[in-house]
Write a protein that holds these residues in place. Structure first.
Motif, mmCIF file in Angstrom:
data_model
loop_
_atom_site.group_PDB
_atom_site.id
_atom_site.type_symbol
_atom_site.label_atom_id
_atom_site.label_comp_id
_atom_site.label_asym_id
_atom_site.label_seq_id
_atom_site.Cartn_x
_atom_site.Cartn_y
_atom_site.Cartn_z
ATOM 1 N N GLN A 181 84.856 3.463 59.789
ATOM 2 C CA GLN A 181 84.969 2.231 60.565
ATOM 3 C C GLN A 181 86.425 2.008 60.917
ATOM 4 O OE1 GLN A 181 82.676 -0.248 61.893
ATOM 5 N NE2 GLN A 181 84.642 -0.412 62.940
ATOM 6 N N ILE A 183 89.601 0.002 62.144
ATOM 7 C CA ILE A 183 90.072 -1.379 62.207
ATOM 8 C C ILE A 183 91.406 -1.394 62.953
ATOM 9 C CG2 ILE A 183 88.832 -2.254 60.213
ATOM 10 C CD1 ILE A 183 91.365 -1.861 58.544
ATOM 11 N N LEU A 211 91.113 -6.513 63.451
ATOM 12 C CA LEU A 211 91.545 -7.195 62.232
ATOM 13 C C LEU A 211 93.058 -7.399 62.347
ATOM 14 C CD1 LEU A 211 90.487 -8.237 59.425
ATOM 15 C CD2 LEU A 211 91.383 -6.085 58.487
ATOM 16 N N LEU A 236 84.202 -7.768 57.526
ATOM 17 C CA LEU A 236 84.056 -6.717 58.537
ATOM 18 C C LEU A 236 82.624 -6.198 58.613
ATOM 19 C CD1 LEU A 236 87.313 -4.655 57.857
ATOM 20 C CD2 LEU A 236 86.904 -6.277 59.703
ATOM 21 N N LEU A 242 87.076 2.769 55.795
ATOM 22 C CA LEU A 242 87.960 2.145 56.772
ATOM 23 C C LEU A 242 89.079 3.089 57.184
ATOM 24 C CD1 LEU A 242 88.299 -1.484 55.336
ATOM 25 C CD2 LEU A 242 86.657 -0.599 57.024
ATOM 26 N N ALA A 244 92.532 2.684 59.538
ATOM 27 C CA ALA A 244 93.382 1.686 60.182
ATOM 28 C C ALA A 244 94.199 2.298 61.315
ATOM 29 C CB ALA A 244 94.314 1.055 59.149
ATOM 30 N N ASN A 255 97.780 -3.635 57.322
ATOM 31 C CA ASN A 255 96.397 -3.807 56.883
ATOM 32 C C ASN A 255 96.094 -2.951 55.662
ATOM 33 O OD1 ASN A 255 95.492 -5.806 58.618
ATOM 34 N ND2 ASN A 255 94.606 -4.391 60.105
#
Length: 288
Positions: A181, A183, A211, A236, A242, A244, A255
């Motif tokens: 995912q 971000i 984010l 989220l 995740l 970034a 983040n």
């Protein structure tokens, strides 16, 4: 060689001004000033020369914490060569045993990059000064314009963690899978493609969630409590690992640092980020 699984969490990534003050006279504390402004690239070095935390050395985002830009191939702040950064840190006197503290004056946006790089290079004993130089000064901490020269040779040895960052090719491969995912740390208008003040193409990588890293800190530039940061990530609603990214791979580290403060597994970094992604017109772009 270390792997990403070895660096899933980082203990105590923040240090307060009071804690730094009590440590500053101790042997083995290595302080790094990372101040920088994108609109004035000479600002950081100039500000350092005008006044910095006693004993601090200076690292420049463009010259030290990034490698040379290759037009049409890299983003705006490519990762530095580990051997080159290792040599620079040795030159400044950093040792393997040092307790490193990094700071800036921009809500830790650039200090987070230095923090991430040091963790990537295998130095786990590194902390970010929460609230940066303002917190130091507000506490009554002194600054000096004396240039710092360590009285000993550095012996830092870089041991890069193999998979803390990912390439554009890896991102492209995972676009249509639930494994990752993305971000995006940029502000929402940039993410949506409504306003792009820096890069030639607006928008975001398809499937990414916005984010904004600005939401990690309060009005004084101090990070939110761990529980509040954990809620940001929980919101989220993603089961994937995740990854970034941001405009150039700098603020994405903010983040990642926030995840570390929250006690979460560290997201990987798409190091090239948006400014690299758009160098290839065949890569998809999304706008909302």
């Amino acid at each position: 060689m270390k792997t990403h699984s070895d660096e899933k969490t980082v203990v105590n990534p923040l240090i307060s001004a009071g804690q730094l003050e009590s440590l500053l006279s101790s042997e083995g504390v290595f302080v790094i000033d990372c101040r920088f402004k994108l609109e004035d690239v000479s600002y950081g070095r100039r500000a350092y020369q005008e006044g910095h935390i006693p004993g601090a050395v200076f690292l420049d985002l463009d010259e030290d914490l990034s490698s040379t830009i290759v037009p049409g191939e890299t983003g705006r702040h490519p990762l530095p060569d580990p051997a080159v950064l290792e040599a620079r840190l040795r030159e400044l006197g950093m040792r393997n045993s040092d307790h490193v503290v990094v700071y800036d004056d921009s809500s830790s946006l650039h200090a987070a990059r230095a923090w991430w790089l040091l963790v990537w290079l295998g130095h786990s004993k590194v902390q970010v000064l929460d609230g940066g130089l303002a917190a130091w000064r507000n506490r009554g901490g002194k600054t000096t314009n004396s240039m710092t020269v360590k009285a000993w040779p550095g012996n830092f040895v870089a041991q890069p963690v193999a998979d803390m960052w990912v390439s554009s090719g890896e991102v492209l491969k995972h676009l249509d899978t639930p494994q990752w995912q993305l971000i995006d740390a940029r502000a929402e208008p940039r993410f949506r493609g409504e306003h792009e003040p820096i890069d030639p193409v607006a928008g975001h990588i398809p499937g990414a969630i916005c984010l904004p890293c600005s939401g990690n800190v309060d009005e004084q530039g101090r990070f939110l409590p761990a529980a509040e940061l954990a809620k940001r990530f929980a919101a989220l609603e993603s089961n994937g690992e995740l990854v970034a990214y941001c405009g150039s791979g700098v603020t994405a580290c903010h983040n990642i640092l926030a995840a570390a403060i929250a006690g979460l597994e560290l997201p990987r970094l798409y190091a090239g980020s948006w400014s690299e992604w758009i160098t290839d017109p065949s890569r998809p772009v999304a706008k909302v």
